[in-house]
Design a protein around this motif. Structure first.
Motif, PDB file in Angstrom:
ATOM      1  N   ARG A   1      22.686  95.561   4.761  1.00 48.84           N
ATOM      2  CA  ARG A   1      22.652  96.881   4.473  1.00 48.84           C
ATOM      3  C   ARG A   1      23.396  97.020   2.988  1.00 48.84           C
ATOM      4  O   ARG A   1      23.290  97.640   2.385  1.00 48.84           O
ATOM      5  N   GLY A   2      24.613  96.222   3.060  1.00 50.37           N
ATOM      6  CA  GLY A   2      25.263  96.100   1.660  1.00 50.37           C
ATOM      7  C   GLY A   2      24.518  95.648   0.397  1.00 50.37           C
ATOM      8  O   GLY A   2      24.490  96.253  -0.429  1.00 50.37           O
ATOM      9  N   MET A   3      23.767  94.655   0.776  1.00 54.62           N
ATOM     10  CA  MET A   3      22.891  94.170  -0.201  1.00 54.62           C
ATOM     11  C   MET A   3      22.040  95.374  -0.777  1.00 54.62           C
ATOM     12  O   MET A   3      21.705  95.562  -1.884  1.00 54.62           O
TER      13      MET A   3
ATOM     14  N   SER B   1      29.672 102.103  -3.485  1.00 58.95           N
ATOM     15  CA  SER B   1      30.671 102.277  -2.373  1.00 58.95           C
ATOM     16  C   SER B   1      30.160 101.870  -1.070  1.00 58.95           C
ATOM     17  O   SER B   1      29.029 102.293  -0.439  1.00 58.95           O
ATOM     18  N   ILE B   2      30.715 101.007  -0.302  1.00 64.09           N
ATOM     19  CA  ILE B   2      30.256 100.287   0.866  1.00 64.09           C
ATOM     20  C   ILE B   2      31.253 100.542   2.037  1.00 64.09           C
ATOM     21  O   ILE B   2      32.268 100.144   1.491  1.00 64.09           O
ATOM     22  N   THR B   3      30.840 100.823   3.129  1.00 63.34           N
ATOM     23  CA  THR B   3      31.955 100.983   4.333  1.00 63.34           C
ATOM     24  C   THR B   3      31.194 100.288   5.555  1.00 63.34           C
ATOM     25  O   THR B   3      30.107 100.534   5.656  1.00 63.34           O
ATOM     26  N   LEU B   4      32.001  99.170   5.840  1.00 66.32           N
ATOM     27  CA  LEU B   4      31.496  98.294   6.911  1.00 66.32           C
ATOM     28  C   LEU B   4      31.584  98.906   8.116  1.00 66.32           C
ATOM     29  O   LEU B   4      32.736  99.546   8.362  1.00 66.32           O
TER      30      LEU B   4
ATOM     31  N   ASN C   1      30.418  87.986   1.374  1.00 67.68           N
ATOM     32  CA  ASN C   1      28.951  88.169   0.960  1.00 67.68           C
ATOM     33  C   ASN C   1      29.081  89.249  -0.288  1.00 67.68           C
ATOM     34  O   ASN C   1      28.573  88.855  -1.184  1.00 67.68           O
ATOM     35  N   LEU C   2      29.343  90.297   0.107  1.00 66.37           N
ATOM     36  CA  LEU C   2      29.212  91.544  -0.669  1.00 66.37           C
ATOM     37  C   LEU C   2      30.342  91.495  -1.771  1.00 66.37           C
ATOM     38  O   LEU C   2      29.949  91.982  -3.093  1.00 66.37           O
ATOM     39  N   MET C   3      31.443  91.121  -1.604  1.00 68.08           N
ATOM     40  CA  MET C   3      32.268  90.697  -2.627  1.00 68.08           C
ATOM     41  C   MET C   3      31.934  89.803  -3.755  1.00 68.08           C
ATOM     42  O   MET C   3      32.035  90.274  -5.074  1.00 68.08           O
ATOM     43  N   MET C   4      31.168  88.946  -3.307  1.00 69.78           N
ATOM     44  CA  MET C   4      30.427  87.791  -4.201  1.00 69.78           C
ATOM     45  C   MET C   4      29.462  88.655  -4.960  1.00 69.78           C
ATOM     46  O   MET C   4      29.405  88.564  -6.246  1.00 69.78           O
TER      47      MET C   4
END
Ligand code: EPZ
Length: 417
Positions: free
Chosen positions: A128-130, A155-158, A168-171
């Protein structure tokens, strides 16, 4: 296949140095794929999972060498964007290649990681973040293929502070266009270590270790040297083993601030634990008291120490309630502990551990990494000689565990079956 044979009842005594953290080394090695140059990673533990990660990097075109605990990765010629499925199957953490390959080359194909004995372990937060970063994600025939001309900061909210999704999303965000904010991020020390590595390479990351991480994308990362943080789970396991054997050990090269929750629970259980800079010592162990605990994202009690702590509490005075709130099926070690005389009943995510006088040796088998560590702790304190099979699980996360324990006075033999 090998087995441990452990003669119980000997107190662990002495000192040892804690080596680098598996769960920091794996995402950092994956991140070297983003670096157009050579990365030198120090204090990388010699573990099966690390060997698999090094093979994956080679399969992508990186030149990877190991000299002792130093791993050197030249990512200048990363050309492949598909993680080989045979290697993917060997290790779930290959999902960490998604963010780096997407960020650097705009494409990645991985096979859908299977679940494992501790739970289903989906990667929906990662995917979802990707997608939120602008990637096209297709899941077909067990393969996940992500493509993106450019990742766009967002902006991503887990839903849950997932360690892997945060990493993964930080990378991926490190090489996106613009600013990405990850809310409800995981706060584990391994995430801070990964961010430290990426920042040295030129990434712009603020807030790692907090629940809100801000990343400003850059176009290129350059090679650096980095030393992995000590393994807090290995340290915690050895402290628990010392308490279980009423021993007295000093662990060097630790980060006590990474183990606050465990140290608090050990003290609550009656274990005298002292901290002096990077040294943690189990001084004295009286009659152990039952304690209640629930696992939680950092800085809560680490789910990876739930099983070893349960082994310790099987002989505490009174009844302990252990709640596993991170993974839905992380009690596979309970039946094996009960074969050794423990009195444990499980109801969904809650285990009731009634203290017994002593465990007795029995042939047992590890079915996952930390459950295997729990059986080692149990064997160290059981009456008689305990035989533990399934060492390939234990070897994934503990470097020469039998040798470390022998150096601390335990009688542990590794037998070929
Ligand atoms: C990391 O796994 C660690 N592995 C695990 O250590 C550790 O137990 C776990 O974090 C929790 O601390 C590595 O770092 C290599 P999560 P990870 O994503 O990232 C659910 C060990 O023994 N979830 O924080 O896979 C998931 O099912 C290993 O060294 C989703 O639902 O853990 C779980 O219930 C075991 N969707 C919870 O979140 C997702 O997309 C926490 O998982 C991702 C996770």
């Amino acid at each position: 296949m090998d087995a441990f044979e452990i003669r119980g009842g000997l107190p662990l005594r002495g000192e040892c140095r804690v080596y680098g953290a598996k769960n920091a080394a794996l995402p950092i090695l994956a991140a070297t794929v983003m670096v157009d140059g050579t990365s030198v990673i120090e204090d990388v533990p010699e573990l099966e999972d690390v060997r698999v990660m090094m093979d994956i990097l080679r399969s992508l075109g990186a030149h990877v060498t190991r000299e002792g605990n130093r791993v050197v990765v030249d990512g200048s010629h990363i050309v492949e964007t598909t993680v080989p499925s045979d290697l993917m199957r060997k290790m779930r953490s290959s999902v960490f290649l998604m963010g780096p390959l997407l960020g650097r080359l705009g494409e990645v194909s991985v096979s859908k990681p299977g679940g494992c004995v501790i739970g289903q372990r989906p990667i929906d937060y990662h995917l979802r973040g990707m997608r939120q970063l602008g990637a096209n994600v297709e899941e077909r025939h067990g393969t996940i293929r992500c493509t993106a001309n450019r990742l766009i900061g967002t902006s991503i909210t887990l839903d849950f502070p997932s360690v892997g999704a945060t990493e993964n999303l930080m990378m991926a965000a490190s090489m996106a266009d613009g600013v990405t904010v990850i809310e409800n991020a995981a706060r584990e020390p391994e995430i801070v270590d990964l961010a430290d590595f990426l920042r040295k390479c030129g990434a712009i990351i603020e807030g790692a270790g907090e629940d809100k991480i801000r990343v400003v994308g850059v176009h290129r990362l350059t090679g650096v040297e980095h030393t992995v943080i000590p393994d807090r789970i290995v340290a915690g396991t050895l402290l628990i083993a010392a308490a279980a054997t009423k021993g007295n050990i000093a662990l060097h090269h630790t980060r006590p601030e990474h183990l606050g929750s465990l140290l608090g629970k050990l003290r609550e259980a009656g274990v005298q634990v002292e901290v002096d800079h990077d040294i943690i010592t189990v001084e004295h162990v009286g009659q152990l008291h039952a304690v209640n605990l629930r696992t939680a994202p950092h800085p809560g009690f680490p789910t990876d120490l739930q099983a070893p702590m349960m082994a310790l509490l099987t002989v505490a005075n009174g009844a302990s309630i252990i709640r596993e709130d991170v993974f839905e099926a992380r009690f596979k070690h309970v039946n094996e502990l009960c074969r050794m005389g423990a009195d444990i009943t499980v109801d969904l995510r809650t285990a009731l551990v009634r203290g017994v006088g002593q465990l007795s040796s029995a042939p047992v088998e590890a079915s996952d990494l930390r459950g295997g560590a729990a059986l080692v702790v149990a064997g160290l304190m059981a009456d008689g000689t305990t035989r533990i099979e399934g060492l390939h699980h234990i070897d994934r996360g503990y470097q020469q565990l039998d040798a470390y324990l022998r150096d601390l006075g335990a009688e542990v033999a590794r037998r070929e079956l």
